[in-house]
Design a protein around this motif. Sequence first.
Motif, mmCIF file in Angstrom:
data_model
loop_
_atom_site.group_PDB
_atom_site.id
_atom_site.type_symbol
_atom_site.label_atom_id
_atom_site.label_comp_id
_atom_site.label_asym_id
_atom_site.label_seq_id
_atom_site.Cartn_x
_atom_site.Cartn_y
_atom_site.Cartn_z
ATOM 1 N N GLN A 136 0.838 -1.198 0.000
ATOM 2 C CA GLN A 136 0.000 0.000 0.000
ATOM 3 C C GLN A 136 0.877 1.253 0.000
ATOM 4 O OE1 GLN A 136 -2.282 -1.945 3.359
ATOM 5 N NE2 GLN A 136 -3.853 -0.563 2.564
ATOM 6 N N ASN A 159 -2.219 7.759 3.560
ATOM 7 C CA ASN A 159 -2.513 6.546 2.801
ATOM 8 C C ASN A 159 -2.804 6.939 1.359
ATOM 9 O OD1 ASN A 159 -3.443 4.162 1.697
ATOM 10 N ND2 ASN A 159 -5.056 3.813 3.206
ATOM 11 N N SER A 161 -2.998 4.775 -1.144
ATOM 12 C CA SER A 161 -3.519 3.611 -1.855
ATOM 13 C C SER A 161 -5.050 3.659 -1.913
ATOM 14 C CB SER A 161 -3.069 2.320 -1.177
ATOM 15 O OG SER A 161 -3.799 2.111 0.028
ATOM 16 N N ASP A 162 -5.627 2.649 -2.537
ATOM 17 C CA ASP A 162 -7.086 2.567 -2.628
ATOM 18 C C ASP A 162 -7.663 1.551 -1.650
ATOM 19 O OD1 ASP A 162 -6.180 0.254 -3.781
ATOM 20 O OD2 ASP A 162 -7.209 0.513 -5.706
ATOM 21 N N LYS A 163 -6.856 1.131 -0.655
ATOM 22 C CA LYS A 163 -7.316 0.187 0.351
ATOM 23 C C LYS A 163 -7.046 0.744 1.744
ATOM 24 C CE LYS A 163 -6.573 -3.945 -2.502
ATOM 25 N NZ LYS A 163 -5.886 -5.264 -2.606
ATOM 26 N N THR A 164 -7.895 0.360 2.689
ATOM 27 C CA THR A 164 -7.710 0.774 4.068
ATOM 28 C C THR A 164 -6.399 0.206 4.616
ATOM 29 O OG1 THR A 164 -10.083 0.914 4.463
ATOM 30 C CG2 THR A 164 -8.683 0.670 6.387
ATOM 31 N N LYS A 287 -8.069 5.307 6.200
ATOM 32 C CA LYS A 287 -8.838 5.055 4.988
ATOM 33 C C LYS A 287 -8.106 5.595 3.758
ATOM 34 C CE LYS A 287 -13.325 5.136 7.329
ATOM 35 N NZ LYS A 287 -14.647 5.793 7.408
ATOM 36 N N PRO A 288 -8.422 5.071 2.565
ATOM 37 C CA PRO A 288 -7.767 5.561 1.343
ATOM 38 C C PRO A 288 -7.893 7.077 1.214
ATOM 39 C CG PRO A 288 -9.061 3.603 0.873
ATOM 40 C CD PRO A 288 -9.378 3.986 2.289
#
Length: 308
Positions: A136, A159, A161-164, A287-288
């Motif tokens: 991530q 963050n 990225s597109d993921k938690t 969160k993203p």
Amino acid sequence: MNGQLIRELETLGGEILPASLKECDEIVINQPDFSARIALWGGHLVSFIPTGQSDLLFQSANEGADTRFGRRHFGVPVCWPWFGANEKHKDYPAHGLARYFRWQLAEVGTFKNGDAKIVLRLASEDHPLIEEMWPQAFELRQVFRFTSDGFSINFSAANLSDKTMPVSEALHTYFHVGNNKAAEVHGLDGVIYVDKLEKSARKQQEGTVTPFECVDSVYLESPDVCEIHDLDLQRKITVSSAGSQSTVLWNPGPELAKQRSDMEDEDYRHFVCVETANALNDAYEIKPGDMHQLRLNVMVAPLTPADV
């Protein structure tokens, strides 16, 4: 290194000097009221000395294993994005990735009141090994602020990225004391803690933590402020935090210190670790597209009769 940043650092009374740690540079600042050193390897504050005093931070003479993930015990290492052992990959380094890579100097200057400011940055995209171990994408920043009577660190994690992103973390501060047996930590009375030396038993703190020897405890939902009373050096260190739910206390004591190959036998006598953290039940998720900030503020003053 950016020439403009070097000129701004010189204006601040600072310079970039070679250091033995992973053959990586250090930022050294000397001002009339204090001196400070920041290691670019691991991006952490190594030393902060108010003029006329002993260093607020401890440094071991033991250089540890000469490997990428060999630990060093000094200053304020950054533990992120996991605290302790990685739960899924036992071969990954303890206490995360941030302390084992070179950070970049991003900004030099002063705050409006004249306090010195240094900003460091670590981005996952700059290090292929990070991307292999932690897929991530993220960007970390640390804003260091130095005054005549203390320092602060504003640590932020974004963050990208597109993921938690699950995170446990700590600013693993080694505070220098004259004698750990004459050191007291105030402000944790009544707090529930996990005693990692007794099979993670849950206990409740009663009164002051002293003597500070052979302790490995995670205080959960801890107060924002605690104090270290150093009776040997006759000073009080106030540790304030924000964005932190845990306070971790650590000192290996004499027997465990002798078993460690990365620490001198007598090192334990001269530090107390009071760590600003989010660990165990206090771990969280980013969160993203979001960011989390962890703030540490350290102030030093002489002990008064009322403190003793």
